[in-house]
Design an enzyme around this catalytic site. Structure first.
Site, PDB file in Angstrom:
ATOM      1  N   SER A   9      72.259  59.749 -34.217  1.00 57.57           N
ATOM      2  CA  SER A   9      72.851  58.452 -34.508  1.00 57.57           C
ATOM      3  C   SER A   9      73.221  57.748 -33.203  1.00 57.57           C
ATOM      4  O   SER A   9      72.358  57.518 -32.355  1.00 57.57           O
ATOM      5  CB  SER A   9      74.042  58.626 -35.442  1.00 57.57           C
ATOM      6  OG  SER A   9      74.523  57.384 -35.911  1.00 57.57           O
ATOM      7  N   ALA A  10      74.485  57.383 -33.006  1.00 57.59           N
ATOM      8  CA  ALA A  10      74.872  56.772 -31.743  1.00 57.59           C
ATOM      9  C   ALA A  10      74.525  57.678 -30.567  1.00 57.59           C
ATOM     10  O   ALA A  10      74.210  57.188 -29.470  1.00 57.59           O
ATOM     11  CB  ALA A  10      76.369  56.473 -31.741  1.00 57.59           C
TER      12      ALA A  10
END
Length: 546
Positions: free
Chosen positions: A232-233
């Site tokens: 994700s991030a």
């Protein structure tokens, strides 16, 4: 029962790291003139909460990370350091969502990390217990996800990875790093741009990677064999570490492994001005001659209250984040996708994959959008405020009002939480995850070694399907994905003694290692789904970045 088992796994992923210690002498390493004492559990030694930069507090708040002076005082490294300040999170619970699904979300993937503190720039090292300074083991550096608004390295213990690597006779050293999130790490405005202090969370990561180069040998790691890995991030961070600095890695890493994250289309750092101005006003800094300097002196609780008033990842605007990497002229000199087109990409092997239903989790906050007109208004207001109505109309055609084509994909008429839910989920998942991944791979095909995957596991989770972050449960399981990761860290190739052969991704053969429930659990498929829609979506977001 499947979901209950997943919850149990998610909650207990750190057991290896926190289990009973074997009766043996505590492991130590020497950093400069300091002795650092860790702990050992079974075959794995761990050194937790090691500071890698000066505390970003006081005058160092909203400043670039400052290198630590030489270690000259011995310390224990037996407990995680605090997480960086976390944005308060409220999860929308729309009517009709199964209670076990709600429990899963709140108790596993997106649990708030505590305790937290501004003094948070630390990292953790897990090594085979028999590793020595001359072992020269490959190193994998984990960068956590959380929408650039929350998260920390303590969620997942590295013991699972190190133990499985020992089972495969491919020992590795695992490092997990902390970095500033939300406004503390991604403050954005003209003032921030002028001061050259944008993207501080990414700068923290870079500083941690420099620490790894300097010190990982003491733990048995080889600084020339570092792979950066995130979800994700964290995966977006890996991608941005690859495109910064003209693609020059400075020798900090030799491979990248990205789960649900790629170079995303983001605009100038001044796009964050409204969020900056709101914090300035709420903290009493609006009359200061230097508002950024004023914010450095605001009491922590006052600043945190103002930050918590800004939109978060489960707010109505969802993936149009208030705090995220932006073009600052320093770390990112252009929209990351433009940098990719310009060839500003590290020439290293990489793996980049997604979950099938990336957008479902982020569409729980928009269940009041139930008509075509409301969806058009939502896209125009939040996603593409500068685009023409014709562009919005065409996007609506590519993502039609047909629940059999929405996400969770391939679930027919099921999981339609609202008339527009599956449609919004399909769009959001493609816009932020699937389309950027395909763009990145197609741009780099033939220029470097690339592999890609698609996780279709946990497809039966009500309304969410194979949702964003569900693949973390695989890799920290461990499972076949763990083996592919370890092989890649060791040999820069995911193939090894276990699993089926994973062919490279090319434009001629866009191969996807597809992870599935049941048997067969692995299959090679082709990355050709929603081809026209994603091509159009990529062209639009290149023109109108977030």
């Amino acid at each position: 029962m499947l979901l209950q088992g997943v919850v149990f796994l998610a909650v207990h992923l750190g057991v290896t790291a926190a289990g009973p210690l074997s009766k043996r002498a505590a492991p130590t390493v020497t950093l400069d003139s300091a002795t650092v004492t860790g702990s050992t559990s079974g075959s794995v030694s761990q050194f937790l909460g090691i500071p890698f930069a000066q505390p970003p507090v006081g005058n160092l708040r909203f400043q670039l990370p400052q290198t630590l002076p030489a270690y000259n005082q011995s310390f224990d490294a037996t407990a995680f350091g605090p997480a960086c300040p976390q944005q308060a999170i409220t999860l929308p619970i729309p009517p009709g969502l199964a209670s076990e699904t709600i429990d899963y979300i709140t108790n596993s993937i997106y649990q708030v990390i505590t305790p937290s503190s501004e003094d948070c720039l630390s990292l953790n090292v897990y090594t085979p217990a028999n590793a020595a300074p001359d072992s020269k083991l490959p190193v994998v550096v984990w960068i956590f996800g959380g929408g650039f608004e929350l998260g920390g390295p303590s969620i997942y213990g590295g013991g699972t990875i190190v133990n499985r690597a020992l089972d495969l006779n491919e020992p590795v050293v695992y490092v997990s790093i902390n970095y500033r999130v939300t406004a503390f790490g991604f403050l954005a405005s003209q003032e921030v741009k002028d001061a050259g202090v944008g993207n501080l969370g990414l700068q923290d990561q870079r500083e941690a990677l420099r620490w790894v180069q300097k010190y990982i040998g003491a733990f048995g790691g080889d600084p020339t064999k570092v792979t950066i890995w995130g979800e994700s991030a964290g995966a977006i961070s890996v991608a941005l570490q690859m495109v910064t600095n003209g693609g020059n890695t400075e020798g900090l890493f030799r491979g990248g492994f990205m789960e649900s994250g790629s170079p995303i289309p983001v605009g100038d750092i001044t796009h964050g001005q409204p969020y900056y101005d709101a914090i300035v006003n709420q903290t009493g800094c609006s009359t200061a001659s230097d508002t950024l300097d004023c914010l450095r002196g605001v009491p922590y609780d006052t600043l945190m209250d103002a930050v918590n008033n800004s939109p978060f990842i489960f707010s109505y605007q969802s993936l149009i984040l208030a705090w995220l990497p932006r073009v600052d002229g320093v770390f990112l000199t252009e929209d990351p996708q433009i940098l990719v087109q310009q060839g500003s990409v590290a020439d290293i092997p990489f793996i980049n994959g997604d979950c099938d239903d990336e957008g479902t989790l982020f569409s729980l906050s928009t269940t009041n959008v139930t008509t075509d007109d409301q969806l058009e208004e939502y896209l125009q207001t939040y996603w593409l405020p500068d685009a023409s109505s014709d562009i919005i109309d065409e996007l609506m055609q590519y993502y039609p009002d047909d629940i059999t084509q929405g996400s969770p994909f391939n679930t027919s008429i099921l999981n339609a939480l609202t008339p527009q839910f599956k449609r919004i989920a399909a769009f959001q998942g493609d816009a932020v995850f699937q389309a950027p991944r395909r763009f990145f791979l197609q741009q780099r095909s033939g220029l470097q070694s690339t592999w890609s995957f698609l996780s279709k596991r946990l497809k039966d989770v009500p309304f969410l399907g194979s949702f964003h972050a569900s693949d973390i449960l695989d890799v920290y399981g461990p499972s076949d994905m763990t083996d592919y990761l370890i092989n890649f860290v060791t040999n820069l190739d995911p193939n090894g003694a276990t699993g089926i052969s994973w062919p490279q991704y090319t434009t001629a053969a866009p191969n996807l290692m597809t992870f599935m429930d049941g048997l067969p659990s692995l299959e090679i498929t082709q990355d050709t789904y929603r081809e026209a829609a994603m091509t159009y979506l990529t062209n639009v977001t290149l023109q109108y970045p977030i």
